[in-house]
Motif scaffolding. Structure first.
Motif, PDB file in Angstrom:
ATOM      1  N   GLY A 187       0.768  -1.278  -0.065  1.00 41.03           N
ATOM      2  CA  GLY A 187       0.036  -0.082  -0.042  1.00 41.03           C
ATOM      3  C   GLY A 187       0.798   1.248  -0.047  1.00 41.03           C
ATOM      4  O   GLY A 187       2.005   1.294   0.431  1.00 41.03           O
ATOM      5  N   SER A 188       0.323   2.277  -0.611  1.00 42.79           N
ATOM      6  CA  SER A 188       0.841   3.814  -0.420  1.00 42.79           C
ATOM      7  C   SER A 188      -0.259   4.762  -0.478  1.00 42.79           C
ATOM      8  O   SER A 188      -1.357   4.397  -0.696  1.00 42.79           O
ATOM      9  CB  SER A 188       1.887   3.963  -1.662  1.00 42.79           C
ATOM     10  N   TYR A 189       0.309   6.013  -0.223  1.00 39.21           N
ATOM     11  CA  TYR A 189      -0.890   7.148  -0.109  1.00 39.21           C
ATOM     12  C   TYR A 189      -0.535   7.920  -1.399  1.00 39.21           C
ATOM     13  O   TYR A 189       0.539   8.361  -1.900  1.00 39.21           O
ATOM     14  CB  TYR A 189      -0.669   7.966   0.980  1.00 39.21           C
ATOM     15  N   GLN A 190      -1.775   8.529  -1.892  1.00 38.78           N
ATOM     16  CA  GLN A 190      -1.877   9.560  -2.824  1.00 38.78           C
ATOM     17  C   GLN A 190      -2.599  10.883  -2.222  1.00 38.78           C
ATOM     18  O   GLN A 190      -3.842  10.686  -2.017  1.00 38.78           O
ATOM     19  CB  GLN A 190      -2.268   9.345  -4.278  1.00 38.78           C
ATOM     20  N   GLY A 191      -2.031  11.584  -1.743  1.00 38.24           N
ATOM     21  CA  GLY A 191      -2.744  12.784  -1.020  1.00 38.24           C
ATOM     22  C   GLY A 191      -3.636  12.327   0.033  1.00 38.24           C
ATOM     23  O   GLY A 191      -4.858  12.680   0.102  1.00 38.24           O
ATOM     24  N   GLY A 192      -3.108  11.269   0.929  1.00 37.49           N
ATOM     25  CA  GLY A 192      -3.936  10.685   2.065  1.00 37.49           C
ATOM     26  C   GLY A 192      -5.027   9.630   1.569  1.00 37.49           C
ATOM     27  O   GLY A 192      -5.684   8.921   2.390  1.00 37.49           O
ATOM     28  N   LYS A 193      -5.043   9.429   0.391  1.00 37.17           N
ATOM     29  CA  LYS A 193      -5.852   8.373  -0.342  1.00 37.17           C
ATOM     30  C   LYS A 193      -5.065   7.109  -0.341  1.00 37.17           C
ATOM     31  O   LYS A 193      -4.040   7.404  -1.067  1.00 37.17           O
ATOM     32  CB  LYS A 193      -6.575   8.841  -1.526  1.00 37.17           C
ATOM     33  N   ARG A 194      -5.424   5.864   0.125  1.00 37.10           N
ATOM     34  CA  ARG A 194      -4.841   4.809   0.256  1.00 37.10           C
ATOM     35  C   ARG A 194      -4.883   4.115  -1.199  1.00 37.10           C
ATOM     36  O   ARG A 194      -6.162   3.992  -1.909  1.00 37.10           O
ATOM     37  CB  ARG A 194      -5.416   3.913   1.215  1.00 37.10           C
ATOM     38  N   MET A 195      -3.949   3.417  -2.052  1.00 30.74           N
ATOM     39  CA  MET A 195      -3.968   2.683  -3.213  1.00 30.74           C
ATOM     40  C   MET A 195      -3.347   1.476  -2.646  1.00 30.74           C
ATOM     41  O   MET A 195      -2.199   1.390  -1.968  1.00 30.74           O
ATOM     42  CB  MET A 195      -3.397   3.557  -4.171  1.00 30.74           C
ATOM     43  N   CYS A 196      -3.283   0.648  -3.506  1.00 25.01           N
ATOM     44  CA  CYS A 196      -2.128  -0.503  -3.614  1.00 25.01           C
ATOM     45  C   CYS A 196      -1.921  -0.879  -4.944  1.00 25.01           C
ATOM     46  O   CYS A 196      -2.383  -0.561  -5.905  1.00 25.01           O
ATOM     47  CB  CYS A 196      -2.784  -1.740  -2.784  1.00 25.01           C
ATOM     48  N   SER A 197      -0.561  -1.428  -4.897  1.00 26.80           N
ATOM     49  CA  SER A 197       0.051  -1.800  -6.148  1.00 26.80           C
ATOM     50  C   SER A 197       0.867  -3.129  -5.814  1.00 26.80           C
ATOM     51  O   SER A 197       0.960  -3.618  -4.877  1.00 26.80           O
ATOM     52  CB  SER A 197       0.982  -0.742  -7.081  1.00 26.80           C
ATOM     53  N   THR A 198       1.655  -3.490  -7.014  1.00 26.52           N
ATOM     54  CA  THR A 198       2.486  -4.789  -6.897  1.00 26.52           C
ATOM     55  C   THR A 198       3.729  -4.449  -7.270  1.00 26.52           C
ATOM     56  O   THR A 198       3.937  -3.852  -8.324  1.00 26.52           O
ATOM     57  CB  THR A 198       1.564  -5.987  -7.610  1.00 26.52           C
ATOM     58  N   LYS A 199       4.705  -5.264  -6.898  1.00 27.36           N
ATOM     59  CA  LYS A 199       6.246  -5.322  -7.454  1.00 27.36           C
ATOM     60  C   LYS A 199       6.757  -6.791  -7.070  1.00 27.36           C
ATOM     61  O   LYS A 199       7.061  -7.158  -5.810  1.00 27.36           O
ATOM     62  CB  LYS A 199       6.982  -4.197  -6.746  1.00 27.36           C
ATOM     63  N   PHE A 200       6.855  -7.847  -8.007  1.00 27.03           N
ATOM     64  CA  PHE A 200       7.023  -8.969  -7.806  1.00 27.03           C
ATOM     65  C   PHE A 200       8.421  -9.464  -8.237  1.00 27.03           C
ATOM     66  O   PHE A 200       8.540 -10.623  -7.828  1.00 27.03           O
ATOM     67  CB  PHE A 200       5.754  -9.711  -8.847  1.00 27.03           C
ATOM     68  N   GLU A 201       9.154  -8.782  -9.195  1.00 23.30           N
ATOM     69  CA  GLU A 201      10.350  -9.387  -9.611  1.00 23.30           C
ATOM     70  C   GLU A 201      11.289  -9.243  -8.381  1.00 23.30           C
ATOM     71  O   GLU A 201      11.526  -8.187  -8.070  1.00 23.30           O
ATOM     72  CB  GLU A 201      10.902  -8.418 -10.833  1.00 23.30           C
ATOM     73  N   PRO A 202      12.300 -10.101  -8.294  1.00 25.09           N
ATOM     74  CA  PRO A 202      12.256 -11.327  -8.806  1.00 25.09           C
ATOM     75  C   PRO A 202      11.528 -12.487  -8.155  1.00 25.09           C
ATOM     76  O   PRO A 202      10.643 -13.197  -8.770  1.00 25.09           O
ATOM     77  CB  PRO A 202      13.833 -11.782  -8.824  1.00 25.09           C
ATOM     78  N   THR A 203      11.333 -12.447  -6.775  1.00 20.86           N
ATOM     79  CA  THR A 203      10.461 -13.552  -6.075  1.00 20.86           C
ATOM     80  C   THR A 203       9.511 -13.063  -5.168  1.00 20.86           C
ATOM     81  O   THR A 203       9.447 -13.488  -4.120  1.00 20.86           O
ATOM     82  CB  THR A 203      11.670 -14.308  -5.729  1.00 20.86           C
ATOM     83  N   PHE A 204       8.803 -11.918  -5.520  1.00 23.61           N
ATOM     84  CA  PHE A 204       7.796 -11.500  -4.740  1.00 23.61           C
ATOM     85  C   PHE A 204       6.333 -11.602  -5.118  1.00 23.61           C
ATOM     86  O   PHE A 204       5.599 -11.281  -4.226  1.00 23.61           O
ATOM     87  CB  PHE A 204       8.152 -10.042  -4.356  1.00 23.61           C
ATOM     88  N   ALA A 205       6.104 -12.604  -6.009  1.00 26.26           N
ATOM     89  CA  ALA A 205       4.664 -12.800  -6.335  1.00 26.26           C
ATOM     90  C   ALA A 205       4.234 -13.748  -5.463  1.00 26.26           C
ATOM     91  O   ALA A 205       2.890 -13.594  -4.807  1.00 26.26           O
ATOM     92  CB  ALA A 205       4.658 -13.517  -7.707  1.00 26.26           C
ATOM     93  N   ARG A 206       5.172 -14.351  -4.519  1.00 27.49           N
ATOM     94  CA  ARG A 206       4.757 -15.462  -3.596  1.00 27.49           C
ATOM     95  C   ARG A 206       4.234 -14.679  -2.198  1.00 27.49           C
ATOM     96  O   ARG A 206       3.654 -15.404  -1.483  1.00 27.49           O
ATOM     97  CB  ARG A 206       5.934 -16.360  -3.494  1.00 27.49           C
ATOM     98  N   LEU A 207       4.407 -13.454  -2.193  1.00 26.84           N
ATOM     99  CA  LEU A 207       3.856 -12.700  -1.034  1.00 26.84           C
ATOM    100  C   LEU A 207       2.663 -12.239  -1.409  1.00 26.84           C
ATOM    101  O   LEU A 207       2.060 -11.594  -0.334  1.00 26.84           O
ATOM    102  CB  LEU A 207       4.961 -11.128  -1.007  1.00 26.84           C
ATOM    103  N   ALA A 208       2.011 -12.101  -2.516  1.00 25.80           N
ATOM    104  CA  ALA A 208       0.704 -11.807  -2.920  1.00 25.80           C
ATOM    105  C   ALA A 208      -0.210 -12.793  -3.318  1.00 25.80           C
ATOM    106  O   ALA A 208      -1.590 -12.894  -2.887  1.00 25.80           O
ATOM    107  CB  ALA A 208       0.967 -10.774  -4.285  1.00 25.80           C
ATOM    108  N   PHE A 209       0.254 -14.056  -3.893  1.00 28.38           N
ATOM    109  CA  PHE A 209      -0.608 -15.091  -4.060  1.00 28.38           C
ATOM    110  C   PHE A 209       0.175 -16.533  -4.126  1.00 28.38           C
ATOM    111  O   PHE A 209       1.240 -16.511  -4.370  1.00 28.38           O
ATOM    112  CB  PHE A 209      -1.583 -14.961  -5.386  1.00 28.38           C
ATOM    113  N   PRO A 210      -0.349 -17.554  -3.639  1.00 25.49           N
ATOM    114  CA  PRO A 210       0.283 -18.663  -3.753  1.00 25.49           C
ATOM    115  C   PRO A 210       0.623 -19.137  -5.497  1.00 25.49           C
ATOM    116  O   PRO A 210      -0.229 -18.923  -6.231  1.00 25.49           O
ATOM    117  CB  PRO A 210      -0.466 -19.888  -3.358  1.00 25.49           C
TER     118      PRO A 210
END
Ligand SMILES: [Zn+2]
Length: 533
Positions: free
Chosen positions: A128-151
């Motif tokens: 998660g991160s903020y844009q002017g107090g508004k929450r958003m979420c995004s992803t960064k999976f390279e190289p081995t972080f997809a496993r943190l978001a889904f099996p």
């Protein structure tokens, strides 16, 4: 040596149906991040090739429950709740092992499960991160972080198709790799939720899967019929016009070069407030970290970044290295083609001899002198979790310089022909140095290309900067040298191209006229070879 954490001998993934609930994002000052729980449901489809009682998936920092094994017609073969599936987590390898009571039938099967985790705050995995107090979420999976978001089988050689759907609050939009297939609004008890369902992807590796959920606006252009959108935070979309023209030009040049149309039905770029690197080449949804108020020199950098990421559409996303030890097949080519595109657009600026050398040759030579840091371009990597350390000046800049050196040796037209063969032959699949060389040999007839490339790809820099090097009394490097000779009384200089392929070589320089005096000799014109003179 088995470098795969998860063996694909018994079964291969072919599809992920991923259903995510991100409705618990909390706007504000970050004091409620602990309540930001992500819930997911996965249908993992795979094919069993050899008798086995196991299925293994990468998953990290999450809880997996309610797993069921189904056959293709949807019948439940085994269920965790009936103790027919034993689920074990191995934190050392970031894997979950599903053990079944009896051998799995050799056919297509589906493993269904629920998973849940806390949204991350640091920019890896799903965060998660903020844009002017508004929450958003995004992803960064390279190289081995997809496993943190889904099996998943989180390995570049385990490509599969993805169908993604995201439940989010109605004030936000969701974007992912593919265009939206449908949106259902007014969901939930208070009717405040929307489910965005995306079209199915082509085959791709887990590290370029992506989604973003937040409040954005966009500007749009088209390349032929393919929509190009750049998403920004609200009120900033006009600042992205410059980037939109760059994207258009990059596509034009790279589709012409590769003769392969954009492999996806849409192109999105999205400016995010927090990212581990300057950009990430997620297929169909590049994430960018840019300052809208950029100076001219910063704009030059933005252009290079956008061209680099677009080169990945073909080099990395369309054809992917089998394993991280050949990361240069992604990054070296992205470095090379970023400058190739820039050179075509700014032909008056001598991109190869000035900015390419400043951006890549000099930093790579410098990095290569750090004996604790440097490594061969192709480096041995045992496990995927060791891979983060190779995203450095060797895998990027040095690889780009070496590719340019061989591009010059092979010649532009033959190199282009070879690259087109390589991409055509391995589309939506994986590749190695050997198959790249095969394609280049087929195009150029240079049978000794692998021998010439071998030391540059597999050896480290020598300790002494010498033009002729003999590392272990056996390694002879192929070294292209352009010699410039200047004679007294003659305005033009002479160019002599030689290739050093032995320990010593004599070069006879014959004056055009016996009376002419030799004024000077210069080696390695424009630093086209990767060495210092
Ligand atoms: Zn890259």
């Amino acid at each position: 040596m088995n470098r795969e954490v998860i063996s694909t001998v018994s079964g291969l993934p072919f599809a992920y149906n991923l259903d995510l609930d991100v409705t618990r994002l909390v706007d504000g000052d970050g004091s409620n991040v602990d309540s930001e729980i992500i819930q997911g449901h996965l249908i993992y489809s795979f094919v069993v090739h050899h008798p086995t009682i196991f299925v293994e998936l990468n998953a990290q920092d999450m809880i997996i429950s309610n797993s069921k094994l189904l056959n293709l017609s949807g019948e439940i073969i085994a269920a965790e709740e009936n103790s027919e599936i034993k689920v074990q987590n191995n934190e050392n390898t970031n894997t979950y092992l599903f053990t079944f009571e009896s051998t799995l039938p050799e056919e297509e099967l589906k493993l269904e499960l629920d998973f849940t985790y806390k949204l991350k705050n640091s920019p890896i995995g799903h965060y998660g991160s903020y844009q002017g107090g508004k929450r958003m979420c995004s992803t960064k999976f390279e190289p081995t972080f997809a496993r943190l978001a889904f099996p998943c089988v989180d390995q570049p050689n385990s490509k599969a198709i993805f169908t993604i759907q995201i439940l989010h609050t109605c004030d936000k939009i969701a974007v992912s790799i593919m265009p939206v297939q449908s949106m259902n609004t007014g969901l939930g008890e208070e009717g405040k939720w929307t489910k965005t369902i995306f079209q199915q992807t082509p085959k791709l590796s887990t590290y370029i899967v992506a989604w973003v959920v937040g409040e954005f606006e966009y500007i749009e252009g088209f390349y032929e019929s393919v929509p190009i959108r750049i998403y920004t935070e609200k009120g900033m979309k006009l600042q992205a016009l410059y980037s939109l023209t760059l994207v258009y030009k990059a596509i034009q040049i790279l589709t012409e070069y590769t003769q392969i149309p954009i492999p996806l039905p849409k192109i999105d770029l999205i400016v995010v407030p927090k990212l581990k690197a300057g950009a990430m080449e997620n297929w169909g949804l590049q994430t960018l970290l840019i300052d809208y108020q950029s100076s001219y020199s910063e704009k030059f950098g933005i252009a290079n970044t956008i061209f680099h990421e677009f080169a990945h559409y073909w080099f990395g996303n369309f054809v992917t290295m089998v394993w991280w030890n050949e990361l240069y097949l992604n990054e070296g080519f992205a470095v090379f083609f970023a400058s190739y595109v820039q050179d075509k657009l700014q032909s008056n600026q001598d991109i190869w001899n000035i900015s390419f050398n400043l951006l890549h040759l000099n930093p790579a030579l410098e990095f290569d002198t750090q004996e604790d840091e440097t490594h061969p371009i192709i480096c041995p990597i045992v496990q995927a979790k060791d891979d983060d350390s190779i995203f450095d000046n060797i895998s990027y800049s040095k690889a780009g310089v070496i590719i340019k050196m061989f591009h010059d040796k092979i010649g532009e037209e033959n190199f282009k022909k070879g690259i087109r063969n390589y991409l055509q032959k391995h589309q939506y699949g994986n590749a190695t140095t050997a198959v790249l060389q095969e394609a280049l040999i087929e195009a150029s007839g240079m049978q000794d290309l692998p021998l010439k490339m071998k030391s540059w790809l597999e050896k480290m820099k020598e300790k002494e900067d010498q033009i002729q090097i003999d590392e272990d009394k056996q390694t002879i490097w192929w070294i292209p040298i352009t010699v410039i000779v200047k004679w007294e009384g003659i305005n033009e200089v002479n160019y002599i191209n030689i290739e050093l392929e032995q320990k010593q070589m004599e070069l006879q320089i014959i004056p055009p006229d016996p009376d002419k005096k030799l004024l000077w000799i210069k080696l390695n014109q424009d630093q086209k070879g990767y060495y210092r003179k």
